[in-house]
Write a protein that holds these residues in place. Structure first.
Motif, PDB file in Angstrom:
ATOM      1  N   MET A 116      38.730  61.356  18.826  1.00  0.00           N
ATOM      2  CA  MET A 116      39.271  60.156  19.463  1.00  0.00           C
ATOM      3  C   MET A 116      38.896  58.909  18.675  1.00  0.00           C
ATOM      4  O   MET A 116      39.720  58.034  18.432  1.00  0.00           O
ATOM      5  CB  MET A 116      38.771  60.033  20.915  1.00  0.00           C
ATOM      6  N   SER A 152      42.305  57.236  28.145  1.00  0.00           N
ATOM      7  CA  SER A 152      42.991  56.434  27.147  1.00  0.00           C
ATOM      8  C   SER A 152      42.469  55.004  27.280  1.00  0.00           C
ATOM      9  O   SER A 152      41.759  54.701  28.240  1.00  0.00           O
ATOM     10  CB  SER A 152      44.506  56.482  27.355  1.00  0.00           C
ATOM     11  N   ARG A 185      42.765  49.292  28.676  1.00  0.00           N
ATOM     12  CA  ARG A 185      43.484  48.017  28.548  1.00  0.00           C
ATOM     13  C   ARG A 185      44.988  48.242  28.359  1.00  0.00           C
ATOM     14  O   ARG A 185      45.783  47.318  28.490  1.00  0.00           O
ATOM     15  CB  ARG A 185      42.943  47.215  27.364  1.00  0.00           C
ATOM     16  N   TYR A 239      25.968  50.073  25.688  1.00  0.00           N
ATOM     17  CA  TYR A 239      26.483  49.169  26.735  1.00  0.00           C
ATOM     18  C   TYR A 239      27.665  48.373  26.193  1.00  0.00           C
ATOM     19  O   TYR A 239      27.578  47.770  25.123  1.00  0.00           O
ATOM     20  CB  TYR A 239      25.385  48.211  27.190  1.00  0.00           C
ATOM     21  N   THR A 240      28.758  48.372  26.967  1.00  0.00           N
ATOM     22  CA  THR A 240      29.950  47.683  26.477  1.00  0.00           C
ATOM     23  C   THR A 240      30.707  47.023  27.620  1.00  0.00           C
ATOM     24  O   THR A 240      30.140  46.830  28.706  1.00  0.00           O
ATOM     25  CB  THR A 240      30.820  48.675  25.655  1.00  0.00           C
ATOM     26  N   ASP A 241      31.967  46.661  27.370  1.00  0.00           N
ATOM     27  CA  ASP A 241      32.725  45.915  28.382  1.00  0.00           C
ATOM     28  C   ASP A 241      33.610  46.820  29.231  1.00  0.00           C
ATOM     29  O   ASP A 241      34.394  46.341  30.041  1.00  0.00           O
ATOM     30  CB  ASP A 241      33.560  44.814  27.719  1.00  0.00           C
ATOM     31  N   GLY A 276      32.751  53.176  30.674  1.00  0.00           N
ATOM     32  CA  GLY A 276      32.667  54.543  30.174  1.00  0.00           C
ATOM     33  C   GLY A 276      33.816  54.838  29.242  1.00  0.00           C
ATOM     34  O   GLY A 276      34.579  53.946  28.855  1.00  0.00           O
ATOM     35  N   ILE A 277      33.920  56.116  28.884  1.00  0.00           N
ATOM     36  CA  ILE A 277      35.015  56.560  28.025  1.00  0.00           C
ATOM     37  C   ILE A 277      36.139  57.038  28.942  1.00  0.00           C
ATOM     38  O   ILE A 277      35.905  57.835  29.853  1.00  0.00           O
ATOM     39  CB  ILE A 277      34.537  57.680  27.078  1.00  0.00           C
ATOM     40  N   ALA A 320      40.271  55.205  18.856  1.00  0.00           N
ATOM     41  CA  ALA A 320      39.613  54.713  20.080  1.00  0.00           C
ATOM     42  C   ALA A 320      38.324  54.008  19.695  1.00  0.00           C
ATOM     43  O   ALA A 320      37.335  54.644  19.385  1.00  0.00           O
ATOM     44  CB  ALA A 320      39.315  55.881  21.024  1.00  0.00           C
ATOM     45  N   ARG A 321      38.349  52.694  19.680  1.00  0.00           N
ATOM     46  CA  ARG A 321      37.232  51.993  19.053  1.00  0.00           C
ATOM     47  C   ARG A 321      36.006  51.895  19.956  1.00  0.00           C
ATOM     48  O   ARG A 321      35.021  51.224  19.602  1.00  0.00           O
ATOM     49  CB  ARG A 321      37.675  50.597  18.604  1.00  0.00           C
ATOM     50  N   GLY A 324      27.080  45.607  22.965  1.00  0.00           N
ATOM     51  CA  GLY A 324      28.224  45.169  22.157  1.00  0.00           C
ATOM     52  C   GLY A 324      28.460  43.664  22.251  1.00  0.00           C
ATOM     53  O   GLY A 324      27.779  42.953  23.010  1.00  0.00           O
ATOM     54  N   GLY A 325      29.434  43.205  21.479  1.00  0.00           N
ATOM     55  CA  GLY A 325      29.693  41.776  21.335  1.00  0.00           C
ATOM     56  C   GLY A 325      29.950  41.017  22.630  1.00  0.00           C
ATOM     57  O   GLY A 325      29.414  39.912  22.827  1.00  0.00           O
ATOM     58  N   THR A 326      30.731  41.587  23.526  1.00  0.00           N
ATOM     59  CA  THR A 326      31.003  40.868  24.780  1.00  0.00           C
ATOM     60  C   THR A 326      29.762  40.848  25.675  1.00  0.00           C
ATOM     61  O   THR A 326      29.614  39.954  26.500  1.00  0.00           O
ATOM     62  CB  THR A 326      32.166  41.519  25.573  1.00  0.00           C
ATOM     63  N   LYS A 360      21.985  49.799  23.158  1.00  0.00           N
ATOM     64  CA  LYS A 360      22.828  48.991  22.262  1.00  0.00           C
ATOM     65  C   LYS A 360      23.767  48.125  23.094  1.00  0.00           C
ATOM     66  O   LYS A 360      24.370  48.610  24.063  1.00  0.00           O
ATOM     67  CB  LYS A 360      23.616  49.907  21.326  1.00  0.00           C
TER      68      LYS A 360
END
Ligand code: ADP
Ligand code: ASP
Ligand code: MG
Length: 406
Positions: free
Chosen positions: A203, A181, A184, A172-174, A177-178, A208-209, A9-11, A7
């Motif tokens: 979480m 906290s 950012r 897969y994201t920006d 990992g998790i 935690a999105r 994500g948007g970025t 999967k």
């Protein structure tokens, strides 16, 4: 040979160049001899824009036409990713939710997946093709398009992985990992190698999105091996696993926050049986979920204050209900405040250790941060505080629980 749902994500699919890079990631798994189903989100920012268009023309966020519009972002990226894969010589075709089909219930804007037909995907996989299935969308019994709620592509991916008995579901994201906290907000956040389904569920549900709550719920239920990792860096991500796979359990494994909260206080409601039911019944009937609740014992045995929180987007609706029921409830006035944030500490270690909540209260007191409402579960303590203290609170708690990276 493994079967993997990937999967993005948007970025990760923010523009054509990113989509080409994603195609290379998919190709790498295919070249390694694996079967892949790819699940893209809409390009970053696109869903927000589609939501704005729909609301600004008067479309409600729980209607069929809302879903027709806001689901299109994923259709675009699915087609583009299929083309990018074909250009790399990888057999691929897009398969929209109605073509799979991914059956959902009829709750537009927040539908739940009921069942996924695997035949079309199996056929494509057997022919060595990569089905590219848009995240976020489904098909309801009335033959209309539905969407799964914001962040719902995670849930699409996990549901597909479960339906196809996939060996892994890679999100897969920006971020890579998790973290303990949101990285950012907390520069010293530490990446976790592993986290339990249960902790991740808490979480996600408190803000935690990085994964949609329902995706974690589903992964836990079906035993889907879930991994969060970066589209942009080749480093190991975080695995979401059963508790018995974690040898060294931390007392607290994460701190999450949600700004999406609003507080309502009813002043001087009658202190008598049935009052809570009289307030929360009509709110539930109006579809307003109430989260945290505090009620004081009345000093005079007659009247007391009742405070509760709702999701910020539901504040207006909640106020309407309270005003309509003014006669029945008999409060003297109500106060609403959306400048609040819910901060939560989560950890399975809480089950067996005392004093976890106390450390939280002390850390906040040391910074002069006032706690407005408290709620707890077996593995979580949440507090409501003024929004202006968000960063300070999270960073202080991160340090107080010894989570800071060296
Ligand atoms: P995507 O578009 O890939 O689905 P999201 O924006 O939904 O990405 O989720 C990734 C974001 O989640 C990160 O950029 C990060 O800011 C946020 N986040 C919040 N809490 C955490 C956490 N504990 N660990 C990692 N990321 C987190
Ligand atoms: N595009 C949808 C959203 O922004 C779904 C997702 O990205 O997970 O909410
Ligand atoms: Mg997301």
């Amino acid at each position: 040979m493994a079967r993997i749902v990937q999967k993005f994500g948007g970025t990760s699919v923010a523009d054509v160049d990113h989509i080409k890079a994603v195609a290379h990631r998919v190709k790498r798994e295919v070249d390694a001899g694996n079967q892949v189903v790819a699940v893209p989100s809409a390009m970053a920012g696109v869903t927000n824009k589609l939501v704005d268009y729909t609301l600004s023309i008067g479309g409600a966020d729980d209607t069929g036409e809302y879903d027709v519009v806001v689901s299109t972002g994923e259709q675009v990226t699915s087609g583009l990713l299929a083309i990018a894969l074909q250009k790399l010589g990888v057999g691929a075709r897009s398969m929209l939710a109605w073509q799979v089909p991914i059956h959902t219930d009829s709750r537009h804007g927040r539908a739940r997946i009921m069942d996924i037909d695997r035949d079309q995907m199996e056929k494509a996989l057997a022919q060595g093709q990569v089905p590219v299935v848009p995240g976020f969308q489904g098909l309801c019994p009335e033959n209309r398009i539905t969407t799964l709620g914001r962040g719902g592509s995670d849930t699409s991916a996990v549901a597909l992985a479960a339906a196809l008995d996939a060996d892994r579901c890679d999100i897969y994201t920006d971020v890579d990992g998790i973290y303990t906290s949101d990285p950012r907000i907390v520069a010293k956040a530490r990446k976790l190698d592993k986290i339990t389904y249960e902790e991740m569920l808490e979480m996600a549900s408190v803000g935690a999105r990085v994964l949609q709550t329902r995706a974690v719920e589903m992964a836990m239920k079906h035993g889907v091996r879930l991994q969060v990792l970066s589209t942009f860096a080749d480093v190991a991500g975080t695995l979401v696993v059963d508790e018995d796979e974690i040898v060294e359990k931390e007392l607290v494994s994460g701190i999450a926050y949600s700004r999406d909260e609003a507080k309502i206080t009813l002043v001087a409601v009658a202190d008598k049986p049935g009052v809570a039911a009289a307030i929360f019944g009509p709110l539930a009937d109006a579809g307003v979920n109430v989260d945290m609740i505090v009620q004081n014992v009345s000093a005079d045995g007659k009247a007391t204050d009742l405070t509760f929180t709702v999701i910020e987007g539901y504040l207006d609706k909640a106020i309407r209900v309270i005003e309509e029921k003014r006669q029945d409830l008999g409060y003297s006035e109500f106060i609403s405040d959306s400048n609040v944030v819910k901060v939560s500490v989560i950890g399975v270690g809480m089950r067996s250790h005392a004093g976890v909540a106390q450390r939280m209260f002390q850390a906040l007191a040391d910074k002069g941060i006032n706690i407005q409402v408290i709620s707890t579960s077996e593995i979580k303590v949440s507090v409501l505080i003024a929004e202006e203290y968000t960063e300070l609170a999270i960073r202080s708690l991160h340090t107080a629980y010894g989570l800071d990276a060296d």
